[in-house]
Design an enzyme around this catalytic site. Sequence first.
Site, PDB file in Angstrom:
ATOM      1  N   HIS A 109      -8.599   1.066  -3.646  1.00  0.00           N
ATOM      2  CA  HIS A 109      -9.509   0.871  -2.512  1.00  0.00           C
ATOM      3  C   HIS A 109     -10.193   2.198  -2.202  1.00  0.00           C
ATOM      4  CE1 HIS A 109      -9.652  -0.256   2.098  1.00  0.00           C
ATOM      5  NE2 HIS A 109     -10.849  -0.116   1.573  1.00  0.00           N
TER       6      HIS A 109
ATOM      7  N   ASP B  92      -4.871   3.524  -1.724  1.00  0.00           N
ATOM      8  CA  ASP B  92      -5.950   3.855  -0.792  1.00  0.00           C
ATOM      9  C   ASP B  92      -6.486   5.247  -1.076  1.00  0.00           C
ATOM     10  OD1 ASP B  92      -6.143   1.603   1.040  1.00  0.00           O
ATOM     11  OD2 ASP B  92      -4.078   2.085   1.576  1.00  0.00           O
TER      12      ASP B  92
ATOM     13  N   HIS C   2      -1.409  -1.441  -4.105  1.00  0.00           N
ATOM     14  CA  HIS C   2      -2.656  -1.047  -3.451  1.00  0.00           C
ATOM     15  C   HIS C   2      -2.667   0.476  -3.276  1.00  0.00           C
ATOM     16  CE1 HIS C   2      -6.146  -2.007  -0.874  1.00  0.00           C
ATOM     17  NE2 HIS C   2      -5.707  -1.047  -0.064  1.00  0.00           N
TER      18      HIS C   2
ATOM     19  N   MET D  11     -11.344  -5.713   5.877  1.00  0.00           N
ATOM     20  CA  MET D  11     -10.533  -4.772   6.663  1.00  0.00           C
ATOM     21  C   MET D  11     -10.230  -5.390   8.020  1.00  0.00           C
ATOM     22  SD  MET D  11      -9.960  -2.081   4.825  1.00  0.00           S
ATOM     23  CE  MET D  11      -8.968  -1.375   6.134  1.00  0.00           C
TER      24      MET D  11
ATOM     25  N   SER E  14       0.855  -1.200   0.000  1.00  0.00           N
ATOM     26  CA  SER E  14       0.000   0.000   0.000  1.00  0.00           C
ATOM     27  C   SER E  14       0.884   1.240   0.000  1.00  0.00           C
ATOM     28  CB  SER E  14      -0.888   0.009   1.242  1.00  0.00           C
ATOM     29  OG  SER E  14      -1.431   1.303   1.403  1.00  0.00           O
TER      30      SER E  14
ATOM     31  N   MET F 124     -12.204   4.301  -0.076  1.00  0.00           N
ATOM     32  CA  MET F 124     -12.795   4.550   1.249  1.00  0.00           C
ATOM     33  C   MET F 124     -13.505   5.894   1.171  1.00  0.00           C
ATOM     34  SD  MET F 124      -9.649   3.154   3.534  1.00  0.00           S
ATOM     35  CE  MET F 124      -8.529   3.358   2.169  1.00  0.00           C
TER      36      MET F 124
ATOM     37  N   ASP G 118      -6.656  -6.450   4.553  1.00  0.00           N
ATOM     38  CA  ASP G 118      -6.021  -5.125   4.575  1.00  0.00           C
ATOM     39  C   ASP G 118      -6.015  -4.547   5.983  1.00  0.00           C
ATOM     40  OD1 ASP G 118      -5.104  -2.596   3.916  1.00  0.00           O
ATOM     41  OD2 ASP G 118      -6.887  -2.019   2.782  1.00  0.00           O
TER      42      ASP G 118
ATOM     43  N   MET H 234      -9.129   8.120   0.126  1.00  0.00           N
ATOM     44  CA  MET H 234      -9.922   8.546   1.295  1.00  0.00           C
ATOM     45  C   MET H 234     -10.518   9.917   1.032  1.00  0.00           C
ATOM     46  SD  MET H 234      -7.260   7.496   4.269  1.00  0.00           S
ATOM     47  CE  MET H 234      -6.441   5.897   4.269  1.00  0.00           C
TER      48      MET H 234
HETATM   49  C1  DX5 Z   1      -6.155   1.613   5.886  1.00  0.00           C
HETATM   50  C2  DX5 Z   1      -5.827   1.263   4.457  1.00  0.00           C
HETATM   51  C3  DX5 Z   1      -4.740   0.269   4.335  1.00  0.00           C
HETATM   52  C4  DX5 Z   1      -3.420   0.713   4.889  1.00  0.00           C
HETATM   53  C5  DX5 Z   1      -2.744  -0.502   5.395  1.00  0.00           C
HETATM   54  O1  DX5 Z   1      -7.285   2.377   5.942  1.00  0.00           O
HETATM   55  O2  DX5 Z   1      -6.954   0.772   3.758  1.00  0.00           O
HETATM   56  O3  DX5 Z   1      -4.580  -0.172   2.989  1.00  0.00           O
HETATM   57  O4  DX5 Z   1      -2.583   1.337   3.955  1.00  0.00           O
HETATM   58  O5  DX5 Z   1      -1.625  -0.087   6.066  1.00  0.00           O
HETATM   59  P1  DX5 Z   1      -0.865  -1.009   7.142  1.00  0.00           P
HETATM   60  O6  DX5 Z   1      -0.364  -2.211   6.401  1.00  0.00           O
HETATM   61  O7  DX5 Z   1       0.226  -0.108   7.604  1.00  0.00           O
HETATM   62  O8  DX5 Z   1      -1.871  -1.355   8.200  1.00  0.00           O
HETATM   63 ZN    ZN Z   2      -6.564  -0.260   1.694  1.00  0.00          ZN
END
Ligand code: DX5
Ligand code: ZN
Length: 228
Positions: A75, A44, A42, A146, A17, A77, A184, A46
């Site tokens: 992903h 993320d 990956h 998650m 990620s 979010m 994840d 947000m």
């Molecule tokens: C959290 C993200 C993850 C995050 C994971 O909200 O969706 O993808 O980057 O990070 P680690 O591996 O550090 O928990």
């Molecule tokens: Zn993620």
Amino acid sequence: MTSKIGPANGKIIVAPSILSADLWHLGQDVQTVREAGADWLHVDIMDGHFVPNLSFGPATVKSLNGRAQLPLDVHLMVRRPMQFIASFAKAGADMLTVHIEAEDDIKEALLTIKKLGVGAGLSLKPDTDPARLEPFLDLLDLVLVMTVQPGFGGQSFLPSSPQQIASVRQAITQSGRRIWLEVDGGINAQTAREAAKAGADALVAGNAIFAAADPKKALLDIRQAATI
Ligand code: DX5
Ligand code: ZN
């Protein structure tokens, strides 16, 4: 599915990620994990509403597209995924995962993703009942479990996670469909093993790879620990 994200053939997928990468040298960090054998990247996304944080947008995916030379596992979010699906598909996402807790019509979101030729994923927060997946299984290429509350990297794998992963694995098996089970949050060599034992076949890891003194070794350790 027309995306580059194809069937597993028994191999554990490792998806670093970039939330935990150093954006000063993102390209270099991506190259490091690619050379270490990363399978997907990956990304993320947000929106500051669905989770209390902001991260990247379609422009980031567009910069990575082609240059990262890895399938882009995006992903979302975000509270209203419908607003963004087309932009991320156009930017080059290979997999687009929306949250089942999002406020749009989930079926419509998944159908829109598929119509755009992108893999369709559905994610569950740690407290969400896996039974809620049932009406959508026919439309899915991936389920993202998650194992921390979404929003931030570097958190600890929740103890309830193996049970959640096992329930999702059971639902996938019962569906008879080929659906990735991606996990994840808080993945490191130790938790990678627990996740794989519970039924995961794709693992996201941010902090454990990018904050490690030797990211290549960290990635290999995660894959090895999860190969059971
Ligand atoms: C959290 C993200 C993850 C995050 C994971 O909200 O969706 O993808 O980057 O990070 P680690 O591996 O550090 O928990
Ligand atoms: Zn993620």
